[in-house]
Structure formats: C-alpha cells, structure tokens
Scaffold this active site. Structure first.
Site, short mmCIF file in Angstrom:
data_model
loop_
_atom_site.label_atom_id
_atom_site.label_comp_id
_atom_site.label_asym_id
_atom_site.label_seq_id
_atom_site.Cartn_x
_atom_site.Cartn_y
_atom_site.Cartn_z
CB SER A 1 -8.31 2.86 -5.06
OG SER A 1 -7.58 1.75 -4.57
CG HIS B 1 -6.60 4.31 -0.79
ND1 HIS B 1 -5.63 3.82 -1.66
CD2 HIS B 1 -7.48 3.30 -0.64
CE1 HIS B 1 -5.93 2.59 -2.02
NE2 HIS B 1 -7.06 2.24 -1.41
CG ASN B 2 -2.27 5.32 -3.18
OD1 ASN B 2 -3.45 4.97 -3.17
ND2 ASN B 2 -1.57 5.34 -4.28
CD GLU C 1 -1.86 0.77 -2.26
OE1 GLU C 1 -2.96 1.20 -2.62
OE2 GLU C 1 -0.87 0.73 -3.03
C1 6PG Z 1 -4.68 1.79 -6.09
C2 6PG Z 1 -3.20 1.82 -5.92
C3 6PG Z 1 -2.52 2.45 -7.06
C4 6PG Z 1 -1.03 2.64 -6.80
C5 6PG Z 1 -0.24 1.48 -7.18
C6 6PG Z 1 1.27 1.71 -7.19
O1 6PG Z 1 -5.32 2.34 -5.22
O2 6PG Z 1 -5.19 1.21 -7.04
O3 6PG Z 1 -2.91 2.58 -4.79
O4 6PG Z 1 -3.12 3.67 -7.28
O5 6PG Z 1 -0.58 3.71 -7.49
O6 6PG Z 1 -0.58 0.42 -6.36
O7 6PG Z 1 1.75 2.21 -6.01
P1 6PG Z 1 3.30 2.10 -5.65
O8 6PG Z 1 4.06 1.84 -6.92
O9 6PG Z 1 3.69 3.42 -5.09
O10 6PG Z 1 3.43 0.97 -4.71
#
Ligand code: 6PG
Length: 526
Positions: free
Chosen positions: A171, A229-230, A233
């Site tokens: 990430s 984590h996502n 996020e």
């Molecule tokens: C990271 C982010 C990344 C993620 C993008 C797009 O940890 O660097 O989580 O992996 O895939 O930010 O996510 P979305 O298009 O689903 O918002």
C-alpha cells in the site's frame, strides 16, 4: 523438478552484453557460476526479478534498486522494458529481459520474482508462463491487490510444483512504491527469511528504522490484511467527505476555509495521510479557470472492488462492519448521478440550517470524526479476528497496526495507540473495549450525537458517522430487540429461539396462534 540449466546458460548469454563464450564444460550450473564469477567480473546475477512495469511495478523496481539490489525487469509489451531502461532506469543496476525465460535465467537462486500485474486472470497466466522456468525452492511474490481466496488457491497450486508463494499487500500508491510502502506479506513462511531483506529494506520506516513490513501469516493472510486495510481506507475517506460536506453545505465555508480546518486537524489526534492530502486538495486551484479544483470535480466515486470484497467477507463471516459496507454503498449511490439530479428537483428535504455556526461546531465535528474513525477501525480489526479464526491464521494485531503506521494510505498517528492496545492485550475482542479508546469514545460520543442530530435536522446526508453512532450504541447495548426478531422468526417459520431462563444452546418453539403444530424447524445459524 524442472531442470533447465543448459537452456539457462544459453539464454543468459543472449542477454548479458559482451559475454565471452562459456568454457566447454559450462553445462553444469556450478561450473557456469564459477565461469561467470571468475572470468567475467561484469556479469551479475539479479537479486530479484520483477514482472510488470506499470506505475506500481516501475516504482517498486526503482525502490528495490536504490536499496542496493540488482533487479531484472520484464514486461509483456517489451518496448516498455527498453523505455524504462532508457529513461528512469538509465545507468542503474537493472537487467532488462525480453522473455520470461530470459528473466528467470538471470536471477540468482533461489529465484525471487515479484509479479506486479493486474489482479485476476493475468496473475494466473503469468504464473503458468513462469512455472516451467523455475526450480524447486524458487519464490513467486504477488504484489498486486489480489483476492485472498485467489492467493490461497495459488499458494496451493505453486506449492504442488515445489515453488514457494508469497501474496503480499503493498500500500501507498505510486509515491509509496517508490519511497517506502507498507508491505503485508503472507503465504509460505519458508520464503520469509529469503525475501525479508529485500522487502524490509524497501518498506516505509517508523520510529527511525522500524520497517512497516512484517510477516502476516499463511497463504492468503497478507492479501486479506491488505483488503481490510482498503475497507478501512474506504471508510476513512467517506468520513472525511462527510465532514467536508457539513463544513461546505452546513456552514457554507469556502474550500480555502475548509483547507485551513483540515490543516489544523492534521496536527492533532486526527493526524493522518488522508487528512493531510484532503487539506492539500482543498487548497488547489485549477490553472485554467482559477477556481478551486475541488469544485470542478464530478461527484461520482469510482471503485476497484477491494472495499466490496471486505464487505462481502464481513457478511460471510457474520462480522458487523456497517461503516465499511456503508462507505461502499455511498460510492454506489454517488454513481447514480442523473437520478440524484432528477430527485433533487422532485423530493423535498429540510429547510433548517445548522444552528451553531461557531468554532464550537467545528470542534464537535472534529470529535465526531475521531469517534467515528475509532468505530471504523474497531470493525476492521474485529473482521481480522474472525478471519484469523476461520482461515487458521495466527495474526498479530499489534504488528498489523504497525504495518499501517507508515507508507500506506491509512497511515495515521493513532495507529500507534492501536498497536499499544493490542500489544498490551493480544486477545482484545474489540478496540472499543481498550481503556484508552473506551475513554475517547465516552468523551466524544456526545459530540457525535450532536453532529448527527444537526445533519439529520438539516437534511445533510451523514451515512458513515450515523452508522458509527449506531454501531457504538448497539455494541454497548446489553439487551437488543433481537428477542422480538427471534419471536417473529419462530412465529412464521418455527425457527425456534433460546430463552434467558435456560442454558445457551437449548432451543424452544412456541405454538403462537394455537393452530400451528409443535414441530420446530432446525435452528442452524449461517
Ligand atoms: C493502496 C490503495 C490501493 C487501492 C487504490 C484504488 O493501499 O495503495 O488501497 O491499493 O487499490 O487506492 O482503490 P479504489 O479504486 O477501490 O478506490
């Protein structure tokens, strides 16, 4: 196992520039190495290979190289390899290769190969392509956002061929990949000692030199942790958006004024990468129009699916993660742009305005955001706990909080406190029960209620903060109305219920109408 030594010798000769002919007995691997090391000081076997030179792959390759490793690179469109070596990779310790065979032939053994291609079928295709070129004990590392079930399947698949597999979450976006991402490796633990020096050296560091990269667990554990984590996020971003909307539509503040608020919040307990970039975004001016860029961006959110996967996992494991699911659905609702525009002219709302336009409101909003954020992390960590049980992963929650302290998108000051919470009680059932966080929740809950009420009164949507409040109130409720729900299930379907005056696990059925039979349906739970 595959023995490709002769071919390997031949292929290396094609890729290494100005190689002298190998000695006649160079058909044995050991001889070959001797010849290389002894006679040609210029030849260097790559420490690691990287497949896929898209933005993340390219930046990761540069990061690995700058940490002292020789990286062999390969991309399906081979022109990209040339472009890379002539631009960002120029005069650096890279070996460009044009085929997967070449790539494998220049790698030191055991081979370490990072796959940075689009999640899904492309990974399986590359695995099948590369497997015949590998030897027992070589290591494949999938650094994409792969689904954890795919990683479990792939680990098993490559293990059957004698190859080790590491599925690692990475990430931090482009910038993180180049300067230090958070790395969440899982898979075959036997591979850890081999890949650890590379992965830990390129990872973000906190407290001086502590790498945000630690072994997470077996098979899909690393990708599962990255998925959660996502999910967090998604939730963090949604909460910030709600605070922004209250400041914008509720207090009629300009982007510049909101920028100042987020900037000041970033130096307190909300300190985090997402608050920081929000503040910077709000300060950005569109070059062409001179307007605030934020006001020119269409309000339709995209998503690549990892938030949805987290929601699905929560549903499958029966773990309440309402804020994460809400964040996904709120993105879906934003995508109904034309319907929303139509509905805005048809459906009326409230005429009320935020009653308190003072700094006090802004302070309460700060606390509401903080309380909601804590609830969201509590849900994420609880999901991890259930998943660990389900998949037999020995997760260390303190370590996971450490991995997220630097480099990743959700990096935040308060992850240090989350680490401390799990370090002092590894079997903590819910973050809300940790004394430090319980106190914050108790101290801030009134502000969260106040903000929720104001938003509801004014008709400003606040899906995630109200969800946080409902989660908090439901979680601390000793007696929920699920007794009635059980009675309803038993009434119409004889689904049975447990009684408060009997042992748990004993099920009862009532003939509610006097007309139904005494036969109860089974009382299984999914
Ligand atoms: C990271 C982010 C990344 C993620 C993008 C797009 O940890 O660097 O989580 O992996 O895939 O930010 O996510 P979305 O298009 O689903 O918002």
């Amino acid at each position: 196992m595959i023995n490709r030594k002769e071919k390997e010798v031949q292929t290396v000769l094609e890729v290494v520039i100005a190689e002298p002919d190998p000695p006649e007995e160079a058909d044995e691997e050991d001889n070959y190495k001797e010849y290389k090391m002894g006679e040609d000081k210029n030849f260097q076997r790559a420490d690691i290979g990287l497949i896929g030179l898209a933005v993340m792959g390219e930046n990761l390759a540069l990061n690995i190289e700058k940490n002292g490793f020789c990286v062999a690179v390969y991309n399906r469109t081979t022109q990209k390899v040339d472009n890379f070596l002539q631009s960002r990779g120029i005069n650096k310790n890279f070996i460009g290769t044009k085929t997967v065979e070449e790539l494998c032939s220049v790698l030191a053994k055991p081979r370490k190969l990072i796959i940075m291609v689009k999640a899904g079928n492309p990974i399986d295709q590359f695995i099948d392509q590369v497997l015949p070129c590998l030897d027992e004990g070589d290591i494949l590392i999938d650094g994409g956002n792969s689904h954890y079930l795919d990683t479990i399947r792939r680990t098993k698949y490559v293990n059957e061929k004698g190859i080790l597999f590491v599925g690692t979450g990475i990430s931090g976006g482009e910038e993180g990949a180049l300067n230090g991402p958070s790395i969440m490796p899982g898979g075959n633990e036997d591979a850890w000692s081999v890949v650890k020096p590379v992965l830990q050296s390129i990872a973000a560091k906190v407290d001086g030199d502590v790498p945000c990269c630690e072994w997470v667990g077996n098979d899909g554990a690393g990708h599962y942790v990255k998925m959660v984590h996502n999910g967090i996020e998604y939730s963090d971003m949604q909460l910030i958006c709600e605070a922004y909307q209250l400041l914008k539509s509720g207090l009629n503040l300009s982007p510049g004024e909101i920028h100042e608020i987020f900037k000041s919040w970033n130096s307190g307990p909300l300190n985090s990468y997402l608050i920081e970039i929000t503040s910077e975004i709000l300060d950005h001016t569109d070059e062409k129009t001179g307007e605030a860029t934020i006001d020119l961006i269409l309000d339709v959110a995209g998503q690549k699916g990892t938030g949805k996967w987290t929601g699905i996992s929560g549903l499958e494991l029966g773990v309440p993660i309402p804020q994460i699911v809400q964040a996904v659905f709120t993105r879906c609702l934003s995508a109904l742009k034309s319907e929303r525009v139509y509905a805005s002219a048809v459906l009326s709302g409230s005429n009320q305005k935020i009653s308190d336009q003072s700094d006090k409101f802004i302070n309460k909003l700060h606390n509401a955001l903080y309380a909601s954020k804590i609830c969201s992390y509590a849900q994420g960590f609880q999901l991890l706990k259930f998943a660990a049980e389900e998949f037999d992963w020995d997760l260390n929650y303190g370590d996971i909080a450490l991995l997220w302290r630097g480099g990743c998108i959700i990096r935040a000051g308060f992850l240090k406190n989350i680490k401390e919470a799990f370090d002092s009680k590894s079997d903590l059932t819910n973050l809300l029960l940790d004394p430090y966080f319980a106190k914050i929740m108790i101290d801030t809950q009134d502000d969260l209620r106040y903000i929720a009420k104001q938003a509801i009164d004014c008709g400003i949507p606040l899906p995630s903060m109200t969800s946080a409040l409902n989660y908090y109130d439901a979680y601390r409720c000793a007696r929920l109305p699920a007794n009635l729900l059980q009675a309803q299930r038993d009434y119409f379907g004889a689904h049975t219920y447990e009684r408060i005056d009997k042992e748990r696990g004993e099920f009862f059925h009532t003939n509610w109408t006097g007309q139904g039979g005494e036969t109860a349906s089974s009382s299984y739970n999914v």
